[in-house]
Design an enzyme around this catalytic site. Structure first.
Site, mmCIF file in Angstrom:
data_model
loop_
_atom_site.group_PDB
_atom_site.id
_atom_site.type_symbol
_atom_site.label_atom_id
_atom_site.label_comp_id
_atom_site.label_asym_id
_atom_site.label_seq_id
_atom_site.Cartn_x
_atom_site.Cartn_y
_atom_site.Cartn_z
ATOM 1 N N GLY A 104 0.649 -5.219 0.894
ATOM 2 C CA GLY A 104 -0.479 -5.353 -0.028
ATOM 3 C C GLY A 104 -0.070 -5.999 -1.349
ATOM 4 C CD GLU A 128 1.511 -5.537 5.503
ATOM 5 O OE1 GLU A 128 2.404 -6.371 5.803
ATOM 6 O OE2 GLU A 128 0.808 -5.643 4.481
ATOM 7 C CD GLU A 183 -2.179 -7.916 2.767
ATOM 8 O OE1 GLU A 183 -2.032 -6.717 2.440
ATOM 9 O OE2 GLU A 183 -2.800 -8.285 3.782
ATOM 10 C CB ALA A 203 -0.877 -0.018 1.242
HETATM 11 C C1 3H9 Z 1 0.622 -2.321 3.319
HETATM 12 O O1 3H9 Z 1 0.902 -2.808 2.267
HETATM 13 C C2 3H9 Z 1 -0.715 -2.492 3.988
HETATM 14 C C3 3H9 Z 1 -1.497 -3.592 3.343
HETATM 15 O O2 3H9 Z 1 -1.609 -4.672 4.236
HETATM 16 C C4 3H9 Z 1 -2.852 -3.147 2.858
HETATM 17 C C5 3H9 Z 1 -3.727 -2.505 3.894
HETATM 18 C C6 3H9 Z 1 -5.101 -2.082 3.378
HETATM 19 N N1 3H9 Z 1 4.513 3.652 0.003
HETATM 20 O O3 3H9 Z 1 13.167 2.470 0.186
HETATM 21 P P1 3H9 Z 1 13.555 3.104 -1.086
HETATM 22 C C7 3H9 Z 1 9.117 5.176 -1.653
HETATM 23 S S1 3H9 Z 1 1.708 -1.324 4.134
HETATM 24 C C8 3H9 Z 1 4.931 4.882 -0.351
HETATM 25 O O4 3H9 Z 1 14.529 4.205 -1.060
HETATM 26 P P2 3H9 Z 1 14.795 0.643 -1.902
HETATM 27 C C9 3H9 Z 1 10.191 5.637 -0.695
HETATM 28 O O5 3H9 Z 1 9.691 6.557 0.238
HETATM 29 C C10 3H9 Z 1 3.125 -1.263 3.105
HETATM 30 N N2 3H9 Z 1 6.198 5.137 -0.751
HETATM 31 O O6 3H9 Z 1 14.018 2.007 -2.160
HETATM 32 C C11 3H9 Z 1 11.183 6.258 -1.647
HETATM 33 O O7 3H9 Z 1 10.699 7.540 -2.010
HETATM 34 P P3 3H9 Z 1 11.682 8.760 -2.248
HETATM 35 C C12 3H9 Z 1 3.938 -2.499 3.205
HETATM 36 C C13 3H9 Z 1 7.049 4.114 -0.785
HETATM 37 O O8 3H9 Z 1 15.018 0.076 -3.246
HETATM 38 C C14 3H9 Z 1 11.089 5.371 -2.894
HETATM 39 O O9 3H9 Z 1 9.830 4.726 -2.797
HETATM 40 N N3 3H9 Z 1 5.143 -2.327 2.445
HETATM 41 C C15 3H9 Z 1 6.678 2.821 -0.425
HETATM 42 O O10 3H9 Z 1 15.943 0.868 -0.986
HETATM 43 C C16 3H9 Z 1 12.179 4.326 -2.980
HETATM 44 O O11 3H9 Z 1 12.195 3.595 -1.751
HETATM 45 C C17 3H9 Z 1 6.258 -1.834 3.004
HETATM 46 O O12 3H9 Z 1 6.308 -1.535 4.171
HETATM 47 C C18 3H9 Z 1 5.341 2.592 -0.017
HETATM 48 N N4 3H9 Z 1 4.901 1.373 0.322
HETATM 49 O O13 3H9 Z 1 13.778 -0.280 -1.101
HETATM 50 C C19 3H9 Z 1 7.440 -1.691 2.076
HETATM 51 N N5 3H9 Z 1 7.748 2.009 -0.537
HETATM 52 O O14 3H9 Z 1 12.554 8.329 -3.381
HETATM 53 C C20 3H9 Z 1 8.067 -0.338 2.226
HETATM 54 C C21 3H9 Z 1 8.753 2.771 -0.975
HETATM 55 O O15 3H9 Z 1 10.780 9.896 -2.514
HETATM 56 N N6 3H9 Z 1 9.144 -0.130 1.300
HETATM 57 N N7 3H9 Z 1 8.342 4.050 -1.134
HETATM 58 O O16 3H9 Z 1 12.447 8.899 -0.945
HETATM 59 C C22 3H9 Z 1 10.371 -0.683 1.449
HETATM 60 O O17 3H9 Z 1 10.615 -1.451 2.355
HETATM 61 C C23 3H9 Z 1 11.425 -0.296 0.472
HETATM 62 O O18 3H9 Z 1 11.049 0.914 -0.125
HETATM 63 C C24 3H9 Z 1 11.668 -1.340 -0.645
HETATM 64 C C25 3H9 Z 1 12.632 -0.734 -1.707
HETATM 65 C C26 3H9 Z 1 12.308 -2.577 -0.016
HETATM 66 C C27 3H9 Z 1 10.410 -1.707 -1.353
#
Ligand code: 3H9
Length: 707
Positions: free
Chosen positions: A105, A128, A108, A65
């Site tokens: 998500g 999450e 999921e 998400a």
């Molecule tokens: C969820 O899914 C809830 C569900 O159960 C449904 C409920 C209804 N959203 O980390 P990076 C941005 S909760 C918004 O530097 P990497 C990040 O801020 C979610 N933005 O890259 C950054 O922006 P900026 C569960 C996001 O390659 C840019 O993308 N998922 C999101 O080192 C690059 O990110 C998570 O918790 C997001 N979800 O790592 C995963 N993700 O360039 C969260 C990233 O402006 N994400 N951004 O600073 C991560 O763990 C890492 O970003 C990931 C990539 C491993 C994916």
């Protein structure tokens, strides 16, 4: 053919390929779930399509998400109108084709597909819990049905990323393609092979794996007990467990409804807000707003470290752990041999504990090369000086490095407080010099404080930040000031905790308050671990530089008595031989009483809140000075440093985020009152006074341009 900006449907060889294209990580931002639903319905209705592939454009499947939507009321669609439900109802088989990340998500959605395949480098997970919520798209109900509640609990409660080969073994993936195979082509071929399969295998219909919970009724309590210490003061990990428990006791739809209830309890909690803040603060810290955009970091293929002590060894391990060959030099062969022994023994401990395989230890050790002379380092792309923390010891090292290092080599110092410009001035290339301050143990702690010298070139700074990311650290930039940002903002906390002893507290009382607050260890116990002689040396240096320096007679007395902490069996606590457990020591109470009597300080009793505020407000005030002097870019960078350098509880966001929770005016007024009571050390910072006057939160404070 159906098309939106974010989701595309194309048909190829009888297969409908739905591509999600929402850079950078295909988060499920508004429009994406709706786009997938539209494309699924179009594919279902198209007689030319026999099966469907869901795939991500760019570097990932779907990272989950859109975290920015949480707390705004826009993160969730109502039950029944969500992608997961549409997938459940889809009459044609759908294959999730995963590369990069399928998280939250994203996983999921994949779990609601009929099949899942991936490339070997892909990672899947339900992280999450790390942002204070739980999987709210059916993940807590489908994952236990697919892989059993035990493995599902492990993934959902830790939030860890599971590599594709392990996900295949667990049963999350139906196939992992060969290395180098084309995912889209592989997924289309796979979809063709299963296009005629009926009935469609739906995870929601499975119950076989749930038997595991009936066979082990203590399963959930065992997990609760196992996280009790780590998850104290938090709700999300416990709601995750309750949701998986519901999967094992309720029918699917009731379980989904329960998941929603448990999710709703978390979405706007303080914990979730703090953890979301920490997530974005870490990413913000990577940005250097005053440097020209687009500067490429220098390439680092080989590294070198000077000094094989605890820090130097840990830094060398950090390189080796991330595949970078590193040479290590010390002043004598004996010191080098001792350093290599310590490195070997650290790795061996990890192998013994089961967190590292023997072969991996061997590979890492083979990357660390002890060398005998400066000349042996000459062609390294980068060198980090990690010798004793004294200017006069460090200066000749910089002169020697300037003599031998190839042109273009980066020359960094691991100093924790000393003037980086003075070190750079020892070289003829101050633009290649910067500070890279690691935290102990250097191979474990995530923070890398990058210190900007007056002459450090933008390329050098960008390279230092990139280096940090390459070796798994979270880098944040600091200006060149005594103690830089992390230690300078922490110093008043360190003084205040000892001053509290003068006024009537005991070390064990202060430590209990800070552990209750969420620190893994109390600050006095940490002092004993690090060695009290180190703090004493730092105080002597500061006192020599500043005639108004507030001395800490109780701490000095302990060091005079040879109580250096764990290594001498006594410090703020006493220790049994071979045991690291701190025991309150009546001898310390006696030393405190004796010193206090000599100083004639009035004694009082303290509430837990007073203790907490005395320590943390002192640092908030100093952090304001750091910002007003332009030594940090933003308050959130200071938070990142406290989270990853000092073990500040992540679910409280960080020092400044926490202070915002109390309110800038309340913090200011208390500091001003203590200024009256205790004198100059509590003088409110100018920025603090300004913020309080305008009611501006700390996290929105404007820092002066970095100098
Ligand atoms: C969820 O899914 C809830 C569900 O159960 C449904 C409920 C209804 N959203 O980390 P990076 C941005 S909760 C918004 O530097 P990497 C990040 O801020 C979610 N933005 O890259 C950054 O922006 P900026 C569960 C996001 O390659 C840019 O993308 N998922 C999101 O080192 C690059 O990110 C998570 O918790 C997001 N979800 O790592 C995963 N993700 O360039 C969260 C990233 O402006 N994400 N951004 O600073 C991560 O763990 C890492 O970003 C990931 C990539 C491993 C994916």
């Amino acid at each position: 053919m159906s098309e939106t900006n974010l989701v595309r449907l194309a048909t190829e060889a009888g297969i409908g390929v739905i591509t999600i294209d929402n850079p950078p990580v295909n988060a499920l931002s508004p429009g994406v779930p709706e786009g997938i639903i539209t494309a699924l319905r179009a594919a279902e209705a198209d007689p030319a399509i026999g099966a469907i592939v869901l795939i991500g454009a760019g570097r990932s499947f779907i990272a989950g998400a859109d975290i920015r939507q949480f707390g705004t009321g826009r993160a969730r669609l109502p039950l029944g109108s969500r992608v997961y439900d549409v997938l459940d109802a889809c009459a044609k088989p759908v294959v999730a084709a995963i590369h990069g990340y399928a998280l939250g998500g994203g996983l999921e959605i994949a779990l609601a597909c009929h099949y899942r395949i991936a490339v070997p480098s892909a990672k899947v997970g339900l992280p999450e819990v790390l942002i204070g919520i739980l999987p709210g798209g059916g993940g807590t109900q489908r994952l236990p049905r697919l892989i059993g509640p035990r493995a599902a609990l492990d993934m959902i409660v830790t939030g860890r990323h599971v590599p594709a080969p392990e996900a295949r073994t667990l049963g999350i993936l139906d196939a992992v393609l060969a290395d180098g195979a084309d995912l889209r082509a592989g997924a289309i071929a796979f979809a063709q092979s299963i296009a005629a399969t009926r009935p469609l295998p739906r995870v929601r219909d499975r119950t076989d794996r749930l038997a595991e919970a009936r066979e082990d009724p203590a399963l959930f309590d065992t997990v609760r007990k196992s996280i009790a210490r780590r998850a104290r003061n938090q709700k999300a990990p416990y709601n995750c467990i309750l949701a998986v428990e519901a999967a094992c006791t309720l029918p699917m739809d009731a379980g989904l409804a329960r998941e929603q209830e448990l999710f709703a309890e978390l979405e706007n909690s303080d914990e979730a807000r703090a953890l979301r803040y920490a997530f974005f603060a870490e990413r913000e810290a990577a940005k250097l707003p005053d440097l020209p955009a687009g500067i490429a970091p220098r390439e680092i293929r080989t590294a070198a470290v000077i000094g094989a002590g605890t820090m130097g060894g840990g830094i060398a391990m950090s390189f080796a752990d991330f595949g970078i060959p590193v040479r290590i030099l010390d002043s004598t062969p004996e010191a080098l041999a001792r350093g290599m022994d310590r490195i070997r023994s650290n790795y061996a401990t990890s192998v013994r504990r089961g967190s590292l395989a023997q072969e991996e230890m061997d590979r890492r050790l083979a990357r660390i090369h002890p060398v005998a002379a400066y000349a042996d380092l000459a062609d390294a792309d980068l060198v980090i000086e990690a010798v004793f923390e004294e200017m006069d010891v460090k200066r000749p090292v910089f002169r020697a490095l300037d003599q031998v290092m190839k042109s273009g080599a980066l020359i960094f110092s691991n100093t924790s407080a000393l003037d980086i410009d003075a070190l750079a001035a020892e070289t003829g290339r101050p633009d290649d010099v910067a500070g890279t301050h690691f935290f102990s143990p250097a191979n474990v702690m995530k923070l890398l404080e990058v210190v900007r010298g007056t002459q450090s070139s933008p390329e050098t700074l960008v390279s230092a930040m990139a280096l940090g990311r390459k070796i798994g650290k979270i880098p944040a930039m600091a200006g060149n000031t005594d103690g830089f940002v992390a230690n300078r903002s922490r110093a008043p906390f360190n003084s205040e905790m000892v001053i509290l002893l003068e006024e009537g507290c005991l070390p064990e009382q202060v430590d209990r308050v800070m552990v209750d607050f969420g620190y893994p260890m109390g600050p006095f116990a940490v002092g004993d671990l690090a060695g009290l002689d180190i703090g004493a040396a730092d105080r002597r240096r500061r006192a020599a530089a500043n005639p108004n320096y507030r001395t800490l007679p109780i701490a000095d007395r302990l060091v005079e008595l040879g109580r250096y902490g764990q290594k001498t069996g006594a410090g703020w606590y006493r220790y049994e031989k071979g045991d690291r457990t701190p025991h309150p020591d009546p001898e310390v109470a006696r030393i405190i009483a004796e010193t206090v009597a000599r100083l004639g300080v009035a004694q009082k009793s303290f509430t837990d809140q007073e203790i907490l505020h005395r320590l943390l407000f002192a640092s908030v005030n100093e952090a304001c000075r750091i910002l007003e002097e332009g030594k940090a870019y933003r308050a959130s960078d200071i938070d990142v440093m406290w989270l990853h350098g000092f073990g500040f509880p992540r679910y409280r966001g960080g020092l400044m985020f926490w202070a915002d929770g109390i309110g800038v005016r309340a913090v200011h007024d208390q500091i001003a009152a203590w200024h009256q009571e205790h004198g100059e050390r509590w003088a409110p910072a100018r920025l603090l006074t300004d913020l309080a006057a305008t009611g501006t939160p700390f996290r929105e404070a404007k820092a002066a341009p970095m100098v």
